[in-house]
Write a protein that holds these residues in place. Structure first.
Motif, PDB file in Angstrom:
ATOM      1  N   GLY A   1      -5.043  12.683 -76.418  1.00  0.00           N
ATOM      2  CA  GLY A   1      -4.438  12.334 -75.474  1.00  0.00           C
ATOM      3  C   GLY A   1      -3.379  13.956 -75.265  1.00  0.00           C
ATOM      4  O   GLY A   1      -2.473  14.124 -76.332  1.00  0.00           O
TER       5      GLY A   1
ATOM      6  N   ARG B   1     -17.027  19.297 -70.279  1.00  0.00           N
ATOM      7  CA  ARG B   1     -17.776  18.862 -69.325  1.00  0.00           C
ATOM      8  C   ARG B   1     -17.622  19.020 -67.981  1.00  0.00           C
ATOM      9  O   ARG B   1     -18.179  18.571 -67.074  1.00  0.00           O
ATOM     10  CB  ARG B   1     -15.597  18.065 -68.859  1.00  0.00           C
TER      11      ARG B   1
ATOM     12  N   SER C   1      -6.314  16.481 -69.031  1.00  0.00           N
ATOM     13  CA  SER C   1      -6.115  15.698 -69.241  1.00  0.00           C
ATOM     14  C   SER C   1      -6.213  14.022 -68.638  1.00  0.00           C
ATOM     15  O   SER C   1      -5.938  13.096 -68.906  1.00  0.00           O
ATOM     16  CB  SER C   1      -4.620  16.418 -68.714  1.00  0.00           C
ATOM     17  N   ALA C   2      -6.636  14.243 -67.519  1.00  0.00           N
ATOM     18  CA  ALA C   2      -7.125  13.223 -66.541  1.00  0.00           C
ATOM     19  C   ALA C   2      -8.419  12.278 -67.554  1.00  0.00           C
ATOM     20  O   ALA C   2      -8.138  11.200 -66.942  1.00  0.00           O
ATOM     21  CB  ALA C   2      -6.833  13.133 -64.609  1.00  0.00           C
ATOM     22  N   TRP C   3      -9.328  13.425 -67.093  1.00  0.00           N
ATOM     23  CA  TRP C   3     -10.382  12.767 -67.799  1.00  0.00           C
ATOM     24  C   TRP C   3     -10.586  12.030 -69.009  1.00  0.00           C
ATOM     25  O   TRP C   3     -10.957  11.289 -69.388  1.00  0.00           O
ATOM     26  CB  TRP C   3     -11.546  13.913 -68.036  1.00  0.00           C
ATOM     27  N   SER C   4      -9.645  13.044 -69.799  1.00  0.00           N
ATOM     28  CA  SER C   4      -9.170  12.049 -71.863  1.00  0.00           C
ATOM     29  C   SER C   4      -8.333  11.239 -70.770  1.00  0.00           C
ATOM     30  O   SER C   4      -9.318   9.695 -71.672  1.00  0.00           O
ATOM     31  CB  SER C   4      -8.519  12.561 -71.782  1.00  0.00           C
ATOM     32  N   LYS C   5      -8.283  10.878 -70.107  1.00  0.00           N
ATOM     33  CA  LYS C   5      -7.097   9.252 -70.014  1.00  0.00           C
ATOM     34  C   LYS C   5      -8.132   8.218 -69.743  1.00  0.00           C
ATOM     35  O   LYS C   5      -8.250   6.563 -70.474  1.00  0.00           O
ATOM     36  CB  LYS C   5      -6.268   9.611 -69.107  1.00  0.00           C
ATOM     37  N   GLU C   6      -9.240   8.698 -69.374  1.00  0.00           N
ATOM     38  CA  GLU C   6     -10.415   7.128 -68.868  1.00  0.00           C
ATOM     39  C   GLU C   6     -11.743   7.375 -69.201  1.00  0.00           C
ATOM     40  O   GLU C   6     -12.036   6.464 -69.489  1.00  0.00           O
ATOM     41  CB  GLU C   6     -10.015   7.856 -67.090  1.00  0.00           C
ATOM     42  N   ASN C   7     -11.828   8.170 -70.703  1.00  0.00           N
ATOM     43  CA  ASN C   7     -12.871   8.248 -71.443  1.00  0.00           C
ATOM     44  C   ASN C   7     -12.964   8.588 -72.466  1.00  0.00           C
ATOM     45  O   ASN C   7     -13.518   9.280 -73.378  1.00  0.00           O
ATOM     46  CB  ASN C   7     -13.299   9.663 -70.073  1.00  0.00           C
ATOM     47  N   ASP C   8     -12.226   8.012 -73.259  1.00  0.00           N
ATOM     48  CA  ASP C   8     -12.343   7.542 -74.537  1.00  0.00           C
ATOM     49  C   ASP C   8     -13.040   8.347 -75.826  1.00  0.00           C
ATOM     50  O   ASP C   8     -13.376   8.529 -76.155  1.00  0.00           O
ATOM     51  CB  ASP C   8     -11.550   6.149 -75.019  1.00  0.00           C
TER      52      ASP C   8
ATOM     53  N   LYS D   1     -14.854  10.915 -75.058  1.00  0.00           N
ATOM     54  CA  LYS D   1     -13.792  11.805 -75.086  1.00  0.00           C
ATOM     55  C   LYS D   1     -14.849  11.813 -77.099  1.00  0.00           C
ATOM     56  O   LYS D   1     -14.825  13.736 -77.430  1.00  0.00           O
ATOM     57  CB  LYS D   1     -13.267  11.773 -75.438  1.00  0.00           C
TER      58      LYS D   1
END
Ligand code: NAP
Length: 383
Positions: free
Chosen positions: A132, A175, A315-322, A325
Motif C-alpha cells: 500500500g 483497474r 491508493s483507495a482501491w488497494s486498501k479495500e482489495n487485497d 490486488k
C-alpha cells in the motif's frame, strides 16, 4: 603454525565484516540506512534532507529489507508539497531532531532477514513490493511487516525496474479498463496523456484484452516518432489534442462505433473533449489532473448521451482489495515475464553509500519541472 593473538584475529575479522558489509552487517544484524526525509511540507528542493540511521536486527514479526529500486512518481512529489490527500506519518523513530517522514510510495525490496515469528515462506533473497501507499521507499534499508509487502514469488524474467513500477501505473490502467465500462474485445476506449506511464500501460493492457484504443497526446515537433512508439505498443490510433477536437476526424477513426470509456489524466479542455468523444452511456474516468485545470462536461453530453463521470484512485482501491490486488500484480508480472508488456521509458539514478543529496535531488527536480519523457528511478546499490 604460528597463531596470532586472539584479540588481533578478532579485530581483523571485525574489520573484514565491516568492509565487506559496510551497510548490512549480517554478523551483528545492524543495517545502516540512508534515506531522504522531510519534516515539513514544501518544495522538495527546500524541504528534503539526506539522513542516516541504524536498523537493528529483526525480531518477532519484523522483516529487514533492502531497497533495490524506488520510482519517483508525480504523487510522491505532490505528497512532499503537501497537496496530496494521503499524508505520510511524521515520526521521531528515524532519529531526526524534528518529526520527519521518508517520501516515496512505490518500490522493490529484497528480504534481508526475518524475525522468529515471520511466516517461514518469507526468506532472505526474495523480492517484494509495497502492499500500500506511505511506506517511505526513498531509502536504502527499512523494517517491514508481512502486511506491508506483496511477495514476488518468481523473479525470473522480471527486471528490478519492472517490479518496482508495477503497483501504481500498470495497476491503475488495469483497474480503469476493467472496472468501469464493461468493455468487450473489439470495443473502443479513448485516453489523453497517452504517453504517460499510466497511458502506456493502458495501451498495452488494452491490446492484451483485445480492446481498441484512441490515444491522445499533446502536439509536439517530433509527433511522428511518438505516434510510432505508441502504435508499436499496441495503440489502435494515436492523435494530437488538435486532431481530437475535429469531429469528422474522430468519426473517420471509429467508423461510427461508440467509444465506451474515456480515461482522463489531464483535465481542462482536454477532458471536456473526452466527454464529447464518448458515445451513449459512456464512462469518463478521471485519475489525474496534469494541467491543474478543472473541466466542464457539456450538458448535452449528460442529458442526451447519459455520460457517467467517475474518479479513480489506486491508493483507495488497494486498501479495500487485497486479494484482487495480488491477482492483478500476478497478471501484470506474468505479461512482463512473457515479453508482452514493455517497460516505461525511465532514467535511473544510482544510490550508494557515498551518493550526495544534490545527486538524489536531480531526478526529483526533473519530476517537478517538466515531464522529461522518462520516469526517474532510484537504483540502490548493494555495496
Ligand atoms: N488516480 C490514481 O490512482 C493515479 C495512479 C497513477 C498516476 N496517477 C496520476 O496520473 C498522472 C500521470 O502519472 P504518470 O506517472 O503516468 O505520469 P508520467 O509518466 O510522468 O506522465 C505525465 C504525463 O502528463 C502529461 N502532462 C504533463 N504536464 C501536462 C500538462 N500541463 N497538460 C497536459 N498534459 C501534461 C505528459 O505529457 P507531455 O509528454 O505532453 O508532457 C505525460 O503524458 C499524474 O497526475 C499522477 O498523479 C493517478
Amino acid at each position: 603454525m604460528q597463531m596470532r593473538p586472539l584479540v588481533l584475529r578478532r579485530a581483523s575479522l571485525i574489520k573484514r565484516i565491516l568492509t565487506t558489509h559496510r551497510h548490512y552487517s549480517t554478523r551483528f544484524g545492524y543495517a545502516h540506512s540512508r534515506c531522504l526525509v522531510f519534516s515539513r511540507f514544501g518544495q522538495p528542493e527546500k524541504v528534503l534532507k539526506l539522513h542516516s540511521y541504524s536498523i537493528p536486527p529483526p525480531y518477532d514479526d519484523i522483516i529487514n529489507v533492502r531497497f533495490i529500486a524506488s520510482p519517483i512518481n508525480p504523487a510522491d512529489i505532490n505528497q512532499i508539497e503537501g497537496v496530496y490527500p494521503e499524508k505520510p506519518e511524521f515520526t521521531l523513530g528515524l532519529g531526526t531532531g524534528d518529526k520527519s517522514a521518508v517520501p516515496g510510495n512505490e518500490g522493490l525490496v529484497e528480504i534481508v532477514s526475518c524475525g522468529s515469528k515471520v511466516n517461514p515462506s518469507i526468506r532472505p533473497g526474495q523480492w517484494a513490493i509495497m502492499s500500500g501507499p506511505n511506506f517511505g521507499t526513498w531509502r536504502t534499508y527499512a523494517q517491514a511487516k508481512e502486511s506491508n509487502l506483496i511477495m514476488i514469488p518468481d523473479k525470473e524474467g522480471i527486471s528490478p525496474v519492472q517490479a518496482a513500477t508495477v503497483s501504481v501505473n500498470p495497476s491503475t490502467a488495469y483497474r480503469m479498463l476493467k472496472d468501469f465500462a464493461g468493455l468487450e474485445p473489439g470495443e473502443y476506449f479513448v485516453q489523453n496523456a497517452a504517453n504517460s506511464g499510466v497511458g502506456r500501460s493502458a495501451i498495452q493492457i488494452g491490446r492484451l484484452w483485445g480492446l481498441k484504443s484512441i490515444n491522445i497526446v499533446r502536439d509536439r515537433p517530433d509527433i511522428d516518432k511518438l505516434k510510432e512508439e505508441l502504435i508499436s505498443l499496441g495503440g489502435t490510433e494515436v492523435i494530437t489534442e488538435t486532431e481530437a477536437k475535429d469531429k469528422r476526424h474522430m468519426a473517420k477513426i471509429t467508423g461510427g462505433q461508440p467509444v465506451k470509456l474515456a480515461l482522463n489524466c489531464v483535465g481542462g479542455e482536454s477532458a471536456t473533449n473526452l466527454a464529447r468523444i464518448l458515445g451513449y452511456n459512456g464512462h469518463l474516468v478521471t485519475y489525474g489532473a496534469m494541467s491543474k485545470l478543472p473541466f466542464s462536461v457539456p450538458a448535452s453530453a449528460l442529458i442526451f448521451k447519459n455520460i457517467h463521470c467517475h474518479g479513480f484512485w489506486i491508493s483507495a482501491w488497494s486498501k479495500e482489495n487485497d486479494a484482487a490486488k495480488s491477482q492483478m500484480i500476478r497478471d501484470i508480472l506474468g505479461w512482463i515475464r512473457d515479453g508482452e508488456f514493455k517497460d516505461i521509458p525511465y532514467e535511473t539514478t544510482k544510490w550508494s553509500e557515498d551518493t550526495r543529496l544534490e545527486t538524489l535531488m536531480e531526478p526529483v527536480k526533473r519530476g517537478i519541472s517538466e515531464y522529461s519523457g522518462r520516469k526517474g528511478i532510484f537504483m540502490m546499490e548493494d555495496d
